[in-house]
Design a protein around this motif. Structure first.
Motif, PDB file in Angstrom:
ATOM      1  N   VAL A 111       0.832  -1.201   0.000  1.00  0.00           N
ATOM      2  CA  VAL A 111       0.000   0.000   0.000  1.00  0.00           C
ATOM      3  C   VAL A 111       0.866   1.250   0.000  1.00  0.00           C
ATOM      4  O   VAL A 111       1.678   1.443   0.917  1.00  0.00           O
ATOM      5  CB  VAL A 111      -0.936   0.028   1.235  1.00  0.00           C
ATOM      6  N   GLU A 112       0.675   2.084  -1.019  1.00  0.00           N
ATOM      7  CA  GLU A 112       1.290   3.411  -0.970  1.00  0.00           C
ATOM      8  C   GLU A 112       0.384   4.234  -0.058  1.00  0.00           C
ATOM      9  O   GLU A 112      -0.704   4.659  -0.453  1.00  0.00           O
ATOM     10  CB  GLU A 112       1.415   4.059  -2.342  1.00  0.00           C
ATOM     11  N   HIS A 113       0.843   4.434   1.162  1.00  0.00           N
ATOM     12  CA  HIS A 113       0.030   5.058   2.209  1.00  0.00           C
ATOM     13  C   HIS A 113       0.304   6.554   2.240  1.00  0.00           C
ATOM     14  O   HIS A 113       1.325   7.002   2.761  1.00  0.00           O
ATOM     15  CB  HIS A 113       0.349   4.411   3.554  1.00  0.00           C
ATOM     16  N   THR A 114      -0.621   7.315   1.663  1.00  0.00           N
ATOM     17  CA  THR A 114      -0.472   8.766   1.632  1.00  0.00           C
ATOM     18  C   THR A 114      -1.818   9.453   1.478  1.00  0.00           C
ATOM     19  O   THR A 114      -2.679   8.990   0.720  1.00  0.00           O
ATOM     20  CB  THR A 114       0.451   9.207   0.474  1.00  0.00           C
ATOM     21  N   GLY A 115      -1.963  10.553   2.170  1.00  0.00           N
ATOM     22  CA  GLY A 115      -3.145  11.388   2.001  1.00  0.00           C
ATOM     23  C   GLY A 115      -3.040  12.282   0.779  1.00  0.00           C
ATOM     24  O   GLY A 115      -3.992  12.975   0.431  1.00  0.00           O
ATOM     25  N   ASN A 116      -1.878  12.259   0.122  1.00  0.00           N
ATOM     26  CA  ASN A 116      -1.655  13.134  -1.035  1.00  0.00           C
ATOM     27  C   ASN A 116      -2.215  12.590  -2.335  1.00  0.00           C
ATOM     28  O   ASN A 116      -2.241  13.304  -3.339  1.00  0.00           O
ATOM     29  CB  ASN A 116      -0.148  13.366  -1.232  1.00  0.00           C
ATOM     30  N   ASP A 117      -2.619  11.320  -2.367  1.00  0.00           N
ATOM     31  CA  ASP A 117      -3.012  10.711  -3.635  1.00  0.00           C
ATOM     32  C   ASP A 117      -3.988   9.570  -3.384  1.00  0.00           C
ATOM     33  O   ASP A 117      -3.647   8.592  -2.717  1.00  0.00           O
ATOM     34  CB  ASP A 117      -1.761  10.183  -4.348  1.00  0.00           C
ATOM     35  N   SER A 118      -5.174   9.694  -3.923  1.00  0.00           N
ATOM     36  CA  SER A 118      -6.159   8.628  -3.742  1.00  0.00           C
ATOM     37  C   SER A 118      -6.302   7.769  -4.989  1.00  0.00           C
ATOM     38  O   SER A 118      -7.145   6.878  -5.028  1.00  0.00           O
ATOM     39  CB  SER A 118      -7.521   9.207  -3.344  1.00  0.00           C
ATOM     40  N   TYR A 119      -5.478   8.030  -6.011  1.00  0.00           N
ATOM     41  CA  TYR A 119      -5.468   7.155  -7.187  1.00  0.00           C
ATOM     42  C   TYR A 119      -4.301   6.168  -7.088  1.00  0.00           C
ATOM     43  O   TYR A 119      -4.499   4.969  -7.006  1.00  0.00           O
ATOM     44  CB  TYR A 119      -5.392   7.954  -8.492  1.00  0.00           C
ATOM     45  N   TRP A 120      -3.075   6.684  -7.083  1.00  0.00           N
ATOM     46  CA  TRP A 120      -1.900   5.812  -6.975  1.00  0.00           C
ATOM     47  C   TRP A 120      -1.722   5.315  -5.553  1.00  0.00           C
ATOM     48  O   TRP A 120      -1.175   4.238  -5.331  1.00  0.00           O
ATOM     49  CB  TRP A 120      -0.643   6.535  -7.464  1.00  0.00           C
ATOM     50  N   ARG A 127      -9.203   4.405   1.558  1.00  0.00           N
ATOM     51  CA  ARG A 127     -10.294   4.417   0.576  1.00  0.00           C
ATOM     52  C   ARG A 127      -9.820   4.693  -0.851  1.00  0.00           C
ATOM     53  O   ARG A 127     -10.602   4.603  -1.784  1.00  0.00           O
ATOM     54  CB  ARG A 127     -11.359   5.435   0.977  1.00  0.00           C
ATOM     55  N   GLY A 128      -8.529   5.029  -0.986  1.00  0.00           N
ATOM     56  CA  GLY A 128      -7.995   5.288  -2.320  1.00  0.00           C
ATOM     57  C   GLY A 128      -7.817   4.005  -3.119  1.00  0.00           C
ATOM     58  O   GLY A 128      -7.918   2.901  -2.580  1.00  0.00           O
ATOM     59  N   ARG A 129      -7.518   4.147  -4.398  1.00  0.00           N
ATOM     60  CA  ARG A 129      -7.396   2.986  -5.293  1.00  0.00           C
ATOM     61  C   ARG A 129      -6.091   2.219  -5.108  1.00  0.00           C
ATOM     62  O   ARG A 129      -6.012   1.066  -5.480  1.00  0.00           O
ATOM     63  CB  ARG A 129      -7.541   3.448  -6.743  1.00  0.00           C
ATOM     64  N   ASN A 130      -5.054   2.886  -4.589  1.00  0.00           N
ATOM     65  CA  ASN A 130      -3.768   2.227  -4.351  1.00  0.00           C
ATOM     66  C   ASN A 130      -3.237   1.551  -5.614  1.00  0.00           C
ATOM     67  O   ASN A 130      -2.760   0.422  -5.592  1.00  0.00           O
ATOM     68  CB  ASN A 130      -3.887   1.209  -3.209  1.00  0.00           C
ATOM     69  N   MET A 131      -3.307   2.228  -6.736  1.00  0.00           N
ATOM     70  CA  MET A 131      -2.884   1.621  -8.000  1.00  0.00           C
ATOM     71  C   MET A 131      -1.395   1.279  -8.011  1.00  0.00           C
ATOM     72  O   MET A 131      -1.009   0.273  -8.591  1.00  0.00           O
ATOM     73  CB  MET A 131      -3.235   2.529  -9.180  1.00  0.00           C
ATOM     74  N   LEU A 132      -0.562   2.082  -7.358  1.00  0.00           N
ATOM     75  CA  LEU A 132       0.856   1.747  -7.323  1.00  0.00           C
ATOM     76  C   LEU A 132       1.063   0.433  -6.565  1.00  0.00           C
ATOM     77  O   LEU A 132       1.774  -0.454  -7.036  1.00  0.00           O
ATOM     78  CB  LEU A 132       1.685   2.871  -6.702  1.00  0.00           C
ATOM     79  N   GLY A 133       0.429   0.291  -5.429  1.00  0.00           N
ATOM     80  CA  GLY A 133       0.515  -0.951  -4.676  1.00  0.00           C
ATOM     81  C   GLY A 133      -0.032  -2.129  -5.467  1.00  0.00           C
ATOM     82  O   GLY A 133       0.558  -3.219  -5.476  1.00  0.00           O
ATOM     83  N   GLN A 134      -1.150  -1.920  -6.151  1.00  0.00           N
ATOM     84  CA  GLN A 134      -1.744  -2.983  -6.967  1.00  0.00           C
ATOM     85  C   GLN A 134      -0.772  -3.435  -8.059  1.00  0.00           C
ATOM     86  O   GLN A 134      -0.595  -4.639  -8.294  1.00  0.00           O
ATOM     87  CB  GLN A 134      -3.056  -2.503  -7.614  1.00  0.00           C
ATOM     88  N   LEU A 135      -0.145  -2.470  -8.724  1.00  0.00           N
ATOM     89  CA  LEU A 135       0.795  -2.811  -9.793  1.00  0.00           C
ATOM     90  C   LEU A 135       2.037  -3.508  -9.246  1.00  0.00           C
ATOM     91  O   LEU A 135       2.550  -4.443  -9.870  1.00  0.00           O
ATOM     92  CB  LEU A 135       1.182  -1.561 -10.586  1.00  0.00           C
TER      93      LEU A 135
END
Length: 146
Positions: A111-120, A127-135
């Motif tokens: 999980v890229e854990h940050t309040g700065n980005d809810s997509y990556w 609640r973000g998509r965590n696309m970086l973690g997914q990839l």
């Protein structure tokens, strides 16, 4: 399921950040970081892509990539995930220590854990998509099969 959070390059698993200083060779050029590569791919203008590639830091590259005075490629929204996947594949196959670090995470959720980005990232609240973690987890699965 075990969860591994990452964000800052100085923290545990900071190597998973696109800002980590791991040079990649991709599309016929060396890129200082995967962030440099990703940000440059937003543009068709070769001179501007080169300016991003030569940016002093990943933050400078990110700022150049976010400059909306520059014209984004018209297909950016449809290709950005594949561009990121390509950058991550390069990073984690070209650095043996990173490959091993990623594989050593086992089946942990990344999980890229940050309040700065809810997509990556996860948006800071999960609640973000965590696309970086997914990839990263997808690349980990590919590396297991290699």
């Amino acid at each position: 399921m075990n969860t591994i959070n990452f964000y800052r390059t100085t923290d545990d698993y900071g190597e998973f950040s696109n800002f980590s200083h791991h040079r990649i060779w991709l599309d016929g050029a060396h890129w200082p970081t995967s962030e440099h590569y990703f940000q440059a791919q937003k543009f068709h203008d070769a001179a501007y892509r080169e300016r991003i590639r030569r940016a002093h830091s990943p933050m400078d590259a990110a700022n150049l990539g976010r400059d909306r005075k520059q014209k984004l490629r018209s297909d950016w929204e449809s290709v950005k995930v594949e561009v990121m996947r390509k950058a991550l594949r390069a990073k984690f196959t070209q650095h043996d220590e990173l490959r091993q670090l990623l594989l050593d995470t086992g089946d942990a959720k990344l999980v890229e854990h940050t309040g700065n980005d809810s997509y990556w990232g996860d948006g800071g609240d999960g609640r973000g998509r965590n696309m970086l973690g997914q990839l990263l987890m997808q690349v980990r699965e590919e590396l297991r099969g290699a």
